[in-house]
Design an enzyme around this catalytic site. Structure first.
Site, PDB file in Angstrom:
ATOM      1  CD  GLU A  57      30.148  38.725  33.439  1.00  0.00           C
ATOM      2  OE1 GLU A  57      30.584  39.264  34.477  1.00  0.00           O
ATOM      3  OE2 GLU A  57      30.886  38.378  32.489  1.00  0.00           O
ATOM      4  CG  HIS A 126      31.424  49.310  39.126  1.00  0.00           C
ATOM      5  ND1 HIS A 126      32.640  49.595  38.580  1.00  0.00           N
ATOM      6  CD2 HIS A 126      31.493  48.033  39.565  1.00  0.00           C
ATOM      7  CE1 HIS A 126      33.438  48.547  38.698  1.00  0.00           C
ATOM      8  NE2 HIS A 126      32.764  47.579  39.287  1.00  0.00           N
TER       9      HIS A 126
END
Length: 334
Positions: A57, A126
Protein backbone atom coordinates in the site's frame (compact mmCIF):
# COMPACT_ATOMS: atom_id res chain seq x y z
CA UNK A 1 -27.05 1.52 -10.95
CA UNK A 2 -25.96 0.18 -7.61
CA UNK A 3 -23.01 1.91 -5.94
CA UNK A 4 -20.40 -0.44 -7.44
CA UNK A 5 -21.73 0.20 -10.94
CA UNK A 6 -21.84 3.96 -10.32
CA UNK A 7 -18.21 4.00 -9.16
CA UNK A 8 -17.21 1.88 -12.16
CA UNK A 9 -19.06 4.29 -14.45
CA UNK A 10 -17.26 7.28 -12.92
CA UNK A 11 -13.85 5.75 -13.62
CA UNK A 12 -14.94 4.76 -17.12
CA UNK A 13 -15.98 8.35 -17.86
CA UNK A 14 -12.76 9.74 -16.36
CA UNK A 15 -10.54 7.36 -18.36
CA UNK A 16 -12.35 8.27 -21.57
CA UNK A 17 -12.24 12.03 -21.02
CA UNK A 18 -8.65 12.43 -19.84
CA UNK A 19 -5.58 10.48 -20.99
CA UNK A 20 -3.81 11.54 -17.79
CA UNK A 21 -6.14 9.36 -15.70
CA UNK A 22 -4.78 5.95 -14.81
CA UNK A 23 -6.02 3.32 -12.37
CA UNK A 24 -4.04 0.80 -10.37
CA UNK A 25 -4.06 -1.21 -7.17
CA UNK A 26 -4.29 -4.76 -5.94
CA UNK A 27 -6.36 -6.95 -8.31
CA UNK A 28 -7.99 -3.96 -10.02
CA UNK A 29 -6.82 -4.87 -13.53
CA UNK A 30 -7.48 -8.32 -14.94
CA UNK A 31 -9.69 -9.40 -12.03
CA UNK A 32 -11.68 -6.15 -11.86
CA UNK A 33 -11.28 -5.59 -8.13
CA UNK A 34 -12.34 -7.62 -5.13
CA UNK A 35 -15.75 -5.87 -5.23
CA UNK A 36 -15.72 -5.65 -9.07
CA UNK A 37 -15.57 -1.85 -9.02
CA UNK A 38 -13.03 -1.79 -11.87
CA UNK A 39 -14.58 -4.65 -13.83
CA UNK A 40 -14.01 -4.38 -17.58
CA UNK A 41 -11.86 -1.25 -17.44
CA UNK A 42 -8.54 -2.93 -18.26
CA UNK A 43 -10.09 -4.71 -21.22
CA UNK A 44 -11.48 -1.41 -22.52
CA UNK A 45 -8.50 0.89 -21.89
CA UNK A 46 -5.52 -1.48 -21.82
CA UNK A 47 -3.00 -2.64 -19.25
CA UNK A 48 -0.97 0.57 -19.44
CA UNK A 49 -3.85 2.61 -17.97
CA UNK A 50 -5.55 0.06 -15.71
CA UNK A 51 -3.13 -2.34 -14.07
CA UNK A 52 -2.42 -4.47 -11.02
CA UNK A 53 0.03 -3.51 -8.30
CA UNK A 54 1.93 -5.61 -5.76
CA UNK A 55 0.63 -5.93 -2.19
CA UNK A 56 2.37 -2.79 -0.97
CA UNK A 57 0.00 0.00 0.00
CA UNK A 58 2.85 2.40 0.76
CA UNK A 59 4.36 1.67 -2.65
CA UNK A 60 1.03 2.11 -4.44
CA UNK A 61 0.49 5.59 -3.00
CA UNK A 62 4.16 6.53 -3.42
CA UNK A 63 3.96 5.74 -7.13
CA UNK A 64 0.72 7.74 -7.34
CA UNK A 65 2.39 10.76 -5.70
CA UNK A 66 5.22 10.62 -8.26
CA UNK A 67 2.81 10.22 -11.16
CA UNK A 68 0.76 13.18 -9.93
CA UNK A 69 3.87 15.37 -9.76
CA UNK A 70 4.57 14.47 -13.39
CA UNK A 71 1.11 15.50 -14.58
CA UNK A 72 -0.87 12.25 -14.33
CA UNK A 73 -4.15 11.84 -12.44
CA UNK A 74 -3.81 8.42 -10.79
CA UNK A 75 -6.81 6.77 -9.15
CA UNK A 76 -5.58 4.06 -6.81
CA UNK A 77 -7.47 1.50 -4.81
CA UNK A 78 -6.57 0.36 -1.31
CA UNK A 79 -8.46 -2.92 -1.19
CA UNK A 80 -9.82 -2.32 2.33
CA UNK A 81 -9.49 0.86 4.39
CA UNK A 82 -8.08 -1.30 7.19
CA UNK A 83 -4.93 -1.66 5.07
CA UNK A 84 -4.39 2.02 4.38
CA UNK A 85 -2.07 2.52 7.36
CA UNK A 86 1.14 1.46 5.55
CA UNK A 87 0.35 4.26 3.06
CA UNK A 88 -0.24 6.86 5.76
CA UNK A 89 3.29 8.27 5.58
CA UNK A 90 3.05 8.82 1.82
CA UNK A 91 -0.38 10.42 2.17
CA UNK A 92 0.48 12.62 5.14
CA UNK A 93 4.15 13.48 4.58
CA UNK A 94 4.17 13.61 0.78
CA UNK A 95 0.80 13.96 -0.96
CA UNK A 96 -0.73 16.38 1.54
CA UNK A 97 2.37 18.61 1.67
CA UNK A 98 3.39 18.63 -1.99
CA UNK A 99 1.72 21.86 -3.10
CA UNK A 100 2.76 23.77 0.04
CA UNK A 101 6.37 22.75 0.22
CA UNK A 102 7.05 23.43 -3.48
CA UNK A 103 5.32 26.79 -3.46
CA UNK A 104 2.72 25.54 -5.92
CA UNK A 105 5.30 24.28 -8.43
CA UNK A 106 4.13 20.68 -8.00
CA UNK A 107 0.89 19.29 -6.73
CA UNK A 108 -0.66 15.92 -6.05
CA UNK A 109 -3.89 15.36 -8.04
CA UNK A 110 -4.38 11.80 -6.81
CA UNK A 111 -7.53 9.98 -5.70
CA UNK A 112 -7.31 7.11 -3.24
CA UNK A 113 -10.40 4.89 -3.26
CA UNK A 114 -11.02 2.47 -0.42
CA UNK A 115 -14.00 0.43 0.87
CA UNK A 116 -14.58 1.18 4.55
CA UNK A 117 -16.91 0.43 7.45
CA UNK A 118 -18.63 -2.57 8.93
CA UNK A 119 -21.97 -4.30 8.86
CA UNK A 120 -20.60 -7.17 6.76
CA UNK A 121 -19.20 -9.45 9.50
CA UNK A 122 -15.69 -8.51 8.44
CA UNK A 123 -14.27 -8.43 11.96
CA UNK A 124 -11.48 -6.19 13.14
CA UNK A 125 -9.41 -6.24 9.92
CA UNK A 126 -12.16 -5.60 7.36
CA UNK A 127 -14.52 -3.16 9.11
CA UNK A 128 -12.58 -0.11 10.22
CA UNK A 129 -13.46 3.54 9.60
CA UNK A 130 -10.19 5.52 9.56
CA UNK A 131 -11.54 8.77 8.12
CA UNK A 132 -10.81 10.79 11.27
CA UNK A 133 -7.07 10.17 10.92
CA UNK A 134 -7.00 11.85 7.52
CA UNK A 135 -9.42 14.70 8.23
CA UNK A 136 -6.81 15.81 10.77
CA UNK A 137 -4.22 16.35 8.02
CA UNK A 138 -4.06 19.72 6.28
CA UNK A 139 -3.86 19.22 2.52
CA UNK A 140 -6.03 16.09 2.23
CA UNK A 141 -9.68 16.05 1.22
CA UNK A 142 -12.00 13.35 2.53
CA UNK A 143 -15.16 12.24 0.71
CA UNK A 144 -17.78 9.65 1.73
CA UNK A 145 -20.88 9.07 -0.45
CA UNK A 146 -24.12 7.54 0.77
CA UNK A 147 -25.80 6.56 -2.51
CA UNK A 148 -24.98 5.68 -6.14
CA UNK A 149 -25.82 9.07 -7.67
CA UNK A 150 -23.54 10.92 -5.26
CA UNK A 151 -20.85 8.23 -5.51
CA UNK A 152 -20.40 8.79 -9.23
CA UNK A 153 -20.61 12.58 -9.12
CA UNK A 154 -18.32 12.91 -6.11
CA UNK A 155 -15.76 10.49 -7.55
CA UNK A 156 -15.58 12.43 -10.80
CA UNK A 157 -15.18 15.66 -8.82
CA UNK A 158 -12.40 14.01 -6.79
CA UNK A 159 -10.53 12.78 -9.87
CA UNK A 160 -10.71 16.23 -11.46
CA UNK A 161 -9.54 17.97 -8.26
CA UNK A 162 -5.91 19.13 -8.15
CA UNK A 163 -5.47 18.09 -4.51
CA UNK A 164 -5.22 14.56 -3.01
CA UNK A 165 -8.61 13.10 -2.14
CA UNK A 166 -9.42 10.16 0.13
CA UNK A 167 -12.58 8.58 -1.27
CA UNK A 168 -14.02 6.16 1.29
CA UNK A 169 -16.77 3.88 -0.03
CA UNK A 170 -19.21 2.40 2.52
CA UNK A 171 -19.04 -1.23 1.43
CA UNK A 172 -22.26 -2.07 3.27
CA UNK A 173 -23.97 0.20 0.73
CA UNK A 174 -22.39 -1.25 -2.41
CA UNK A 175 -25.41 -3.36 -3.35
CA UNK A 176 -28.22 -1.58 -1.56
CA UNK A 177 -29.20 0.93 1.14
CA UNK A 178 -28.83 -0.34 4.72
CA UNK A 179 -30.88 1.06 7.59
CA UNK A 180 -29.15 -0.80 10.41
CA UNK A 181 -31.87 -3.43 10.78
CA UNK A 182 -29.68 -6.42 10.00
CA UNK A 183 -32.48 -8.88 10.72
CA UNK A 184 -34.53 -7.60 7.79
CA UNK A 185 -34.17 -8.75 4.15
CA UNK A 186 -31.52 -6.99 2.07
CA UNK A 187 -32.93 -4.25 -0.16
CA UNK A 188 -31.44 -3.50 -3.61
CA UNK A 189 -30.71 -0.01 -4.90
CA UNK A 190 -33.09 -0.57 -7.83
CA UNK A 191 -36.12 0.85 -5.99
CA UNK A 192 -34.26 3.83 -4.54
CA UNK A 193 -34.44 7.18 -6.39
CA UNK A 194 -30.68 7.73 -5.95
CA UNK A 195 -30.03 4.68 -8.14
CA UNK A 196 -31.03 6.77 -11.18
CA UNK A 197 -27.48 7.51 -12.30
CA UNK A 198 -26.76 9.23 -15.65
CA UNK A 199 -24.43 7.36 -17.98
CA UNK A 200 -22.30 10.36 -18.90
CA UNK A 201 -20.27 13.00 -17.10
CA UNK A 202 -21.55 15.03 -14.15
CA UNK A 203 -20.05 16.13 -10.85
CA UNK A 204 -21.36 16.56 -7.33
CA UNK A 205 -19.27 19.45 -5.95
CA UNK A 206 -16.98 18.73 -3.01
CA UNK A 207 -17.88 20.65 0.12
CA UNK A 208 -21.65 20.66 -0.33
CA UNK A 209 -23.86 18.74 2.09
CA UNK A 210 -27.25 17.34 1.07
CA UNK A 211 -30.50 17.52 3.02
CA UNK A 212 -31.56 13.88 3.34
CA UNK A 213 -34.65 14.69 5.42
CA UNK A 214 -36.19 17.99 6.45
CA UNK A 215 -37.33 18.31 10.05
CA UNK A 216 -37.66 20.66 12.99
CA UNK A 217 -37.03 18.73 16.22
CA UNK A 218 -33.32 17.88 16.04
CA UNK A 219 -30.47 17.97 13.51
CA UNK A 220 -28.64 14.71 12.78
CA UNK A 221 -25.23 15.03 11.14
CA UNK A 222 -24.35 11.83 9.26
CA UNK A 223 -22.38 10.44 6.34
CA UNK A 224 -22.08 7.14 4.50
CA UNK A 225 -24.13 4.25 5.87
CA UNK A 226 -25.20 6.31 8.86
CA UNK A 227 -27.40 8.49 6.64
CA UNK A 228 -29.68 5.50 6.11
CA UNK A 229 -29.52 4.57 9.79
CA UNK A 230 -30.60 8.12 10.63
CA UNK A 231 -33.54 7.96 8.23
CA UNK A 232 -34.62 4.68 9.80
CA UNK A 233 -34.27 6.08 13.32
CA UNK A 234 -36.49 9.04 12.43
CA UNK A 235 -39.12 6.76 10.89
CA UNK A 236 -39.02 4.20 13.74
CA UNK A 237 -39.21 6.79 16.52
CA UNK A 238 -41.56 9.29 14.93
CA UNK A 239 -39.12 12.10 15.78
CA UNK A 240 -39.17 14.95 13.26
CA UNK A 241 -35.42 14.90 12.68
CA UNK A 242 -33.60 16.96 10.09
CA UNK A 243 -30.89 14.74 8.58
CA UNK A 244 -27.89 16.28 6.88
CA UNK A 245 -25.76 14.05 4.64
CA UNK A 246 -22.34 15.70 4.87
CA UNK A 247 -20.96 13.88 1.78
CA UNK A 248 -17.53 15.50 2.20
CA UNK A 249 -15.83 15.86 5.58
CA UNK A 250 -13.02 18.01 4.20
CA UNK A 251 -14.03 20.45 2.83
CA UNK A 252 -16.98 20.63 5.22
CA UNK A 253 -20.23 22.46 4.51
CA UNK A 254 -20.27 24.40 7.76
CA UNK A 255 -22.91 26.82 6.52
CA UNK A 256 -25.42 24.00 5.99
CA UNK A 257 -24.68 22.64 9.48
CA UNK A 258 -25.13 26.04 11.08
CA UNK A 259 -28.38 26.72 9.25
CA UNK A 260 -29.88 23.41 10.33
CA UNK A 261 -28.81 23.52 13.99
CA UNK A 262 -29.85 27.15 14.34
CA UNK A 263 -33.29 26.08 13.10
CA UNK A 264 -33.76 22.99 15.30
CA UNK A 265 -31.77 24.02 18.39
CA UNK A 266 -30.54 20.46 18.90
CA UNK A 267 -27.90 18.25 17.34
CA UNK A 268 -26.88 14.59 17.31
CA UNK A 269 -23.78 13.38 15.46
CA UNK A 270 -23.51 9.78 14.28
CA UNK A 271 -20.60 7.86 12.79
CA UNK A 272 -19.36 4.29 12.73
CA UNK A 273 -15.76 5.01 13.71
CA UNK A 274 -14.52 4.70 17.26
CA UNK A 275 -15.66 7.45 19.60
CA UNK A 276 -12.49 9.08 20.94
CA UNK A 277 -11.13 11.67 18.49
CA UNK A 278 -13.59 10.52 15.83
CA UNK A 279 -14.79 13.10 13.32
CA UNK A 280 -17.94 13.51 15.41
CA UNK A 281 -15.87 15.23 18.09
CA UNK A 282 -14.88 17.90 15.56
CA UNK A 283 -18.49 18.27 14.45
CA UNK A 284 -19.67 18.63 18.04
CA UNK A 285 -17.03 21.28 18.70
CA UNK A 286 -17.98 23.23 15.58
CA UNK A 287 -21.68 23.15 16.48
CA UNK A 288 -20.93 24.36 20.01
CA UNK A 289 -18.63 27.09 18.66
CA UNK A 290 -20.99 28.43 16.00
CA UNK A 291 -24.46 27.65 17.40
CA UNK A 292 -24.00 28.00 21.18
CA UNK A 293 -26.78 30.53 21.71
CA UNK A 294 -29.27 28.52 19.63
CA UNK A 295 -28.60 25.16 21.34
CA UNK A 296 -31.33 23.92 23.69
CA UNK A 297 -29.40 20.80 24.75
CA UNK A 298 -25.84 19.40 24.69
CA UNK A 299 -24.69 17.88 21.42
CA UNK A 300 -24.99 14.08 21.51
CA UNK A 301 -22.63 11.61 19.79
CA UNK A 302 -23.63 8.12 18.64
CA UNK A 303 -20.56 6.20 17.51
CA UNK A 304 -18.68 2.94 17.47
CA UNK A 305 -16.99 1.95 20.71
CA UNK A 306 -13.34 2.42 21.64
CA UNK A 307 -12.49 -1.19 20.85
CA UNK A 308 -11.40 -3.16 17.79
CA UNK A 309 -14.42 -3.94 15.63
CA UNK A 310 -15.79 -7.16 17.19
CA UNK A 311 -16.88 -9.98 14.93
CA UNK A 312 -19.07 -11.69 17.55
CA UNK A 313 -20.72 -8.43 18.68
CA UNK A 314 -21.12 -6.74 15.32
CA UNK A 315 -24.50 -5.20 16.08
CA UNK A 316 -23.62 -4.07 19.59
CA UNK A 317 -20.77 -2.06 18.06
CA UNK A 318 -22.62 -0.85 14.95
CA UNK A 319 -24.48 2.42 15.71
CA UNK A 320 -28.01 1.32 14.88
CA UNK A 321 -31.32 3.19 14.70
CA UNK A 322 -32.30 2.40 18.30
CA UNK A 323 -29.14 3.95 19.73
CA UNK A 324 -29.64 7.01 17.55
CA UNK A 325 -33.34 7.32 18.45
CA UNK A 326 -32.45 7.17 22.16
CA UNK A 327 -29.91 9.98 21.68
CA UNK A 328 -32.44 12.11 19.81
CA UNK A 329 -34.97 11.62 22.61
CA UNK A 330 -32.42 12.68 25.22
CA UNK A 331 -31.78 15.96 23.40
CA UNK A 332 -35.49 16.65 22.99
CA UNK A 333 -36.48 15.82 26.55
CA UNK A 334 -34.02 18.26 28.14
Amino acid sequence: MNMIEAINSAMDVALERDRAVTIFGQDVGYFGGVFRATDGLQKKYGASRVFDAPITEGGIVAVAVGMGAYGKRPVVEIQFADYIYPAADQLISEAARMRYRTGGEWWSPITVRSPYGGGIYGGQTHSQSPEGIFTHVAGLKTVIPSNPYDAKGLLLAAIEDDDPVLFFEPKRLYNGPFDGHHERPVRPWAKHPASEVPEGHYVVPLGKAALAREGSAVTVLAYGTMVHVALAAADDSGIDAEILDLRTLVPLDLEAIKASVQKTGRCVVIHEATRTCGFGAELAALVQEHCFFELEAPVERVTGWDTPYPHAFEWEYFPGPKRLADAMRRTIEI
